[in-house]
Design a protein around this motif. Structure first.
Motif, mmCIF file in Angstrom:
data_model
loop_
_atom_site.group_PDB
_atom_site.id
_atom_site.type_symbol
_atom_site.label_atom_id
_atom_site.label_comp_id
_atom_site.label_asym_id
_atom_site.label_seq_id
_atom_site.Cartn_x
_atom_site.Cartn_y
_atom_site.Cartn_z
ATOM 1 N N ARG A 134 62.429 36.640 0.600
ATOM 2 C CA ARG A 134 62.754 37.200 -0.803
ATOM 3 C C ARG A 134 61.152 37.526 -1.385
ATOM 4 N NH1 ARG A 134 59.198 34.444 -4.723
ATOM 5 N NH2 ARG A 134 58.368 32.438 -3.673
ATOM 6 N N ARG A 135 60.156 37.590 -0.849
ATOM 7 C CA ARG A 135 58.743 38.165 -1.108
ATOM 8 C C ARG A 135 58.924 39.561 -1.180
ATOM 9 N NH1 ARG A 135 55.141 34.110 -2.142
ATOM 10 N NH2 ARG A 135 56.131 32.116 -1.720
ATOM 11 N N ASP A 136 57.847 40.249 -1.918
ATOM 12 C CA ASP A 136 57.955 41.635 -1.980
ATOM 13 C C ASP A 136 57.643 42.493 -0.930
ATOM 14 O OD1 ASP A 136 55.536 40.970 -2.713
ATOM 15 O OD2 ASP A 136 55.378 41.685 -4.681
ATOM 16 N N PHE A 137 56.297 42.334 -0.294
ATOM 17 C CA PHE A 137 55.691 43.226 0.610
ATOM 18 C C PHE A 137 55.271 42.537 1.889
ATOM 19 C CE2 PHE A 137 54.782 45.065 -3.730
ATOM 20 C CZ PHE A 137 55.414 46.082 -3.391
ATOM 21 N N THR A 138 55.219 42.971 3.223
ATOM 22 C CA THR A 138 54.992 42.362 4.142
ATOM 23 C C THR A 138 53.686 41.613 4.128
ATOM 24 O OG1 THR A 138 54.202 44.115 5.393
ATOM 25 C CG2 THR A 138 56.359 43.580 5.811
ATOM 26 N N ILE A 139 52.425 42.251 3.624
ATOM 27 C CA ILE A 139 51.347 41.817 3.398
ATOM 28 C C ILE A 139 51.215 40.681 2.269
ATOM 29 C CG2 ILE A 139 50.302 43.872 4.105
ATOM 30 C CD1 ILE A 139 49.391 44.545 0.990
ATOM 31 N N ASN A 140 52.243 40.547 1.621
ATOM 32 C CA ASN A 140 52.095 39.221 0.519
ATOM 33 C C ASN A 140 52.995 38.088 1.040
ATOM 34 O OD1 ASN A 140 50.664 40.545 -1.319
ATOM 35 N ND2 ASN A 140 52.452 41.206 -2.562
ATOM 36 N N ALA A 141 53.541 38.239 2.283
ATOM 37 C CA ALA A 141 54.488 37.007 2.873
ATOM 38 C C ALA A 141 53.958 36.389 4.274
ATOM 39 C CB ALA A 141 55.669 37.941 3.160
ATOM 40 N N LEU A 142 52.512 36.187 3.934
ATOM 41 C CA LEU A 142 51.774 35.465 5.103
ATOM 42 C C LEU A 142 51.430 34.096 4.438
ATOM 43 C CD1 LEU A 142 49.391 38.416 5.830
ATOM 44 C CD2 LEU A 142 51.146 37.607 7.536
ATOM 45 N N PHE A 143 51.710 33.010 5.368
ATOM 46 C CA PHE A 143 51.589 31.711 5.128
ATOM 47 C C PHE A 143 50.298 30.973 5.856
ATOM 48 C CE2 PHE A 143 55.637 31.005 2.774
ATOM 49 C CZ PHE A 143 56.182 32.071 2.708
ATOM 50 N N TYR A 144 49.553 30.476 5.335
ATOM 51 C CA TYR A 144 48.279 29.931 5.855
ATOM 52 C C TYR A 144 48.381 28.222 5.580
ATOM 53 C CZ TYR A 144 43.599 29.269 6.926
ATOM 54 O OH TYR A 144 42.210 28.519 7.274
ATOM 55 N N ASN A 145 48.052 27.771 6.468
ATOM 56 C CA ASN A 145 48.056 26.116 6.501
ATOM 57 C C ASN A 145 46.647 25.806 6.905
ATOM 58 O OD1 ASN A 145 48.027 23.268 6.834
ATOM 59 N ND2 ASN A 145 49.876 23.703 8.484
ATOM 60 N N PRO A 146 45.903 25.441 5.682
ATOM 61 C CA PRO A 146 44.502 25.028 5.862
ATOM 62 C C PRO A 146 44.042 24.109 6.474
ATOM 63 C CG PRO A 146 45.174 24.871 3.496
ATOM 64 C CD PRO A 146 46.320 25.412 4.287
ATOM 65 N N SER A 147 45.266 23.346 6.835
ATOM 66 C CA SER A 147 45.032 21.975 7.416
ATOM 67 C C SER A 147 44.947 22.190 9.066
ATOM 68 C CB SER A 147 46.276 20.888 7.030
ATOM 69 O OG SER A 147 46.511 20.697 5.783
ATOM 70 N N ASN A 148 45.470 23.062 9.576
ATOM 71 C CA ASN A 148 45.108 23.304 10.836
ATOM 72 C C ASN A 148 44.693 24.676 11.385
ATOM 73 O OD1 ASN A 148 47.630 25.012 10.427
ATOM 74 N ND2 ASN A 148 48.851 23.787 11.790
ATOM 75 N N GLY A 149 44.483 25.468 10.339
ATOM 76 C CA GLY A 149 44.076 27.006 10.394
ATOM 77 C C GLY A 149 45.142 27.972 10.866
ATOM 78 N N GLU A 150 46.298 27.525 10.910
ATOM 79 C CA GLU A 150 47.229 28.615 11.416
ATOM 80 C C GLU A 150 47.818 29.426 10.468
ATOM 81 O OE1 GLU A 150 49.686 27.120 15.157
ATOM 82 O OE2 GLU A 150 50.983 26.990 13.279
ATOM 83 N N LEU A 151 48.221 30.525 10.582
ATOM 84 C CA LEU A 151 48.731 31.565 9.910
ATOM 85 C C LEU A 151 50.111 31.791 10.505
ATOM 86 C CD1 LEU A 151 47.810 33.894 7.565
ATOM 87 C CD2 LEU A 151 47.873 35.308 9.426
ATOM 88 N N LEU A 152 51.216 31.712 9.499
ATOM 89 C CA LEU A 152 52.257 32.175 9.835
ATOM 90 C C LEU A 152 53.042 33.493 9.511
ATOM 91 C CD1 LEU A 152 54.340 28.640 9.044
ATOM 92 C CD2 LEU A 152 53.144 29.599 11.153
#
Ligand code: ATP
Ligand code: MG
Length: 440
Positions: A134-152
């Motif tokens: 439901r997010r607008d642009f692909t560059i705005n739909a990245l999820f980052y978990n600062p606890s393990n440093g992983e980007l989804l």
């Protein structure tokens, strides 16, 4: 495009510098995760961190519902109806925490999209996997978990980011119809990041821009400010023109640009937006009232001129023209009264810069809007309007000592006064009027 599986990108690949992530945002995420919820940084902050830019704010997305977030954080306030959000306060600052949403057409409640396909309620909660779409642009739909440093990355957003592409997630026409403000967002990000709007996203933009006319004028006012007062106003404005969007957002300005054959108005808009960008870069304040004064100036000037030709006194003509222009603009974008009142004052003071007698000049200098009105005058002069003499005189007058000001007023002729004098002299020399005053 990837259709469901997330790429799990480790920090060794994406290089988000952990120390650039706001400590409070990390704490909030950790607390949500400890309570058993999923929580990530998402949207503009992840995009900006990946680009090595400083994020404006740190938005958090979580599986916790707004009420559950409130239970975890004492300083939490829930806001918004169309889109319910949690704000966690730190004094006057706050972090925004949003619950994962499902795309509107997959929720159980059927009342979220109106007959034209526009989203009217976006409170259908969902999973992380649903929230992505439901997010607008692909560059705005990245999820980052600062606890393990992983980007989804579910949507190849990282690749688009590397190639400088703004790409809508899903079918562009449908996504623009759901929320026409996405047209403006595409342009805003393209200008801000220097990215290209990808072909499929770009193709329907000009023809769909008319849908902006159905968006609430209050929301469009907020968007205008984000578009033109975020530091990249000039580039954004040029793209708004290029994509045929300006005429639906600021139709009076677009008409003025076509009507003004001198090019003065086009120059004035560009100069003003360039100055605004520079002020923002220097950390100075900018005024929405000034922006609207510029955008509507040509309409006001032309309407006031027509009224004057018809016999209306100058000040009244300007006042009537201002009322009309602001009323017409409000049909498209709201202009809150606290701004429009200042816009009016900036315009009204333009008719007083001809005065050269000490008393009137000193009163004008003491006016609360003098500075803005004088800047406006200088802008007009720079754009090519025949007011350079006035701008110079007022520049000198401000710099001068009290004695210097007296001298300037003695040395100057009051433009209106001298015109009246010339007319009177002409009449008396024709023998129409008895004796012009020799004291003049
Ligand atoms: P900025 O740097 O201007 O804040 P941003 O991407 O963070 O950019 P926001 O308006 O703060 O923009 O929105 C946060 C995120 O919410 C976006 O990155 C996007 O994922 C999502 N979003 C915002 N507005 C929309 C919209 N109209 N349609 C779909 N998703 C949206
Ligand atoms: Mg943001």
């Amino acid at each position: 495009m990837n259709t469901g599986e997330a790429a799990h990108v480790p920090s060794a690949v994406h290089h988000i510098p952990a120390d650039k992530v706001c400590g409070r945002a990390k704490d909030v995420i950790r607390r949500l995760q400890k309570a058993g919820y999923e929580a990530y940084l998402v949207g503009g902050c992840v995009r900006d961190l990946l680009l090595g830019r400083t994020p404006k704010d740190f938005d958090i997305a979580t599986s916790a519902r707004p009420e559950e977030i409130r239970k975890l954080f004492n300083s939490c306030r829930l806001i918004g109806r169309r889109f319910r959000l949690a704000h966690i306060y730190y004094g006057r600052d706050y972090l925004e925490v949003a619950t994962f949403r499902a795309p509107h057409d997959e929720g159980v409640d059927g009342g979220k999209v109106n007959d034209e396909g526009r989203i009217i309620n976006d409170n259908v909660y969902g999973t992380l996997e649903e929230d992505v779409w439901r997010r607008d642009f692909t560059i705005n739909a990245l999820f980052y978990n600062p606890s393990n440093g992983e980007l989804l990355d579910f949507v190849n957003g990282l690749e688009d980011l590397r190639h400088g592409k703004i790409r809508l997630i899903g079918e562009p026409e449908k996504r623009f119809r759901e929320d026409p403000v996405r047209l403006l967002r595409a342009i805003r990000f393209a200008a801000k990041l220097g990215f290209e709007i990808e072909g499929h996203t770009r193709a329907p933009m000009a023809s769909m821009a008319i849908l902006l006319e159905a968006v609430s004028s209050a929301r469009l006012f907020d968007e205008i400010i984000k578009l033109l007062h975020s530091g990249d106003g000039l580039a954004t404005y040029r793209l708004l023109c290029e994509y045929g969007v300006l005429q639906h957002l600021l139709p009076l300005t677009a008409e003025s640009l076509e009507e003004d054959t001198s090019g003065n108005f086009a120059r004035m808009v560009e100069l003003s937006l360039g100055n605004t960008d520079q002020r923002i870069a220097e950390g100075k304040s900018v005024m929405p009232a000034f922006l609207y004064a510029v955008l509507l100036w040509h309409k006001v000037q032309m309407a006031a001129l027509a009224l004057k030709v018809g016999g209306t006194p100058e000040i009244q003509a300007l006042h009537l023209a201002a009322t009309d222009a602001l009323r017409d603009q409000v049909d498209f974008t709201a202009v809150p009264r606290r701004y429009s009142n200042i816009t009016r004052e900036i315009w009204a003071l333009q008719s007083r810069f001809h005065h050269r007698d000490l008393r009137r000049a000193s009163t004008l200098l003491g006016n609360a809007r003098f500075r803005a009105a004088y800047d406006f005058l200088c802008l007009r002069a720079e754009a090519g309007e025949p007011v350079q003499d006035d701008a110079n005189w007022w520049g000198d007058f401000q710099q001068a000592t009290p004695e210097g000001r007296q001298e300037l007023c003695k040395g100057a002729h009051n433009k209106k006064g001298s015109l009246r004098r010339r007319k009177r002299r002409k009449k008396s020399s024709n023998g129409d009027a008895a004796g012009g005053s020799s004291a003049e």
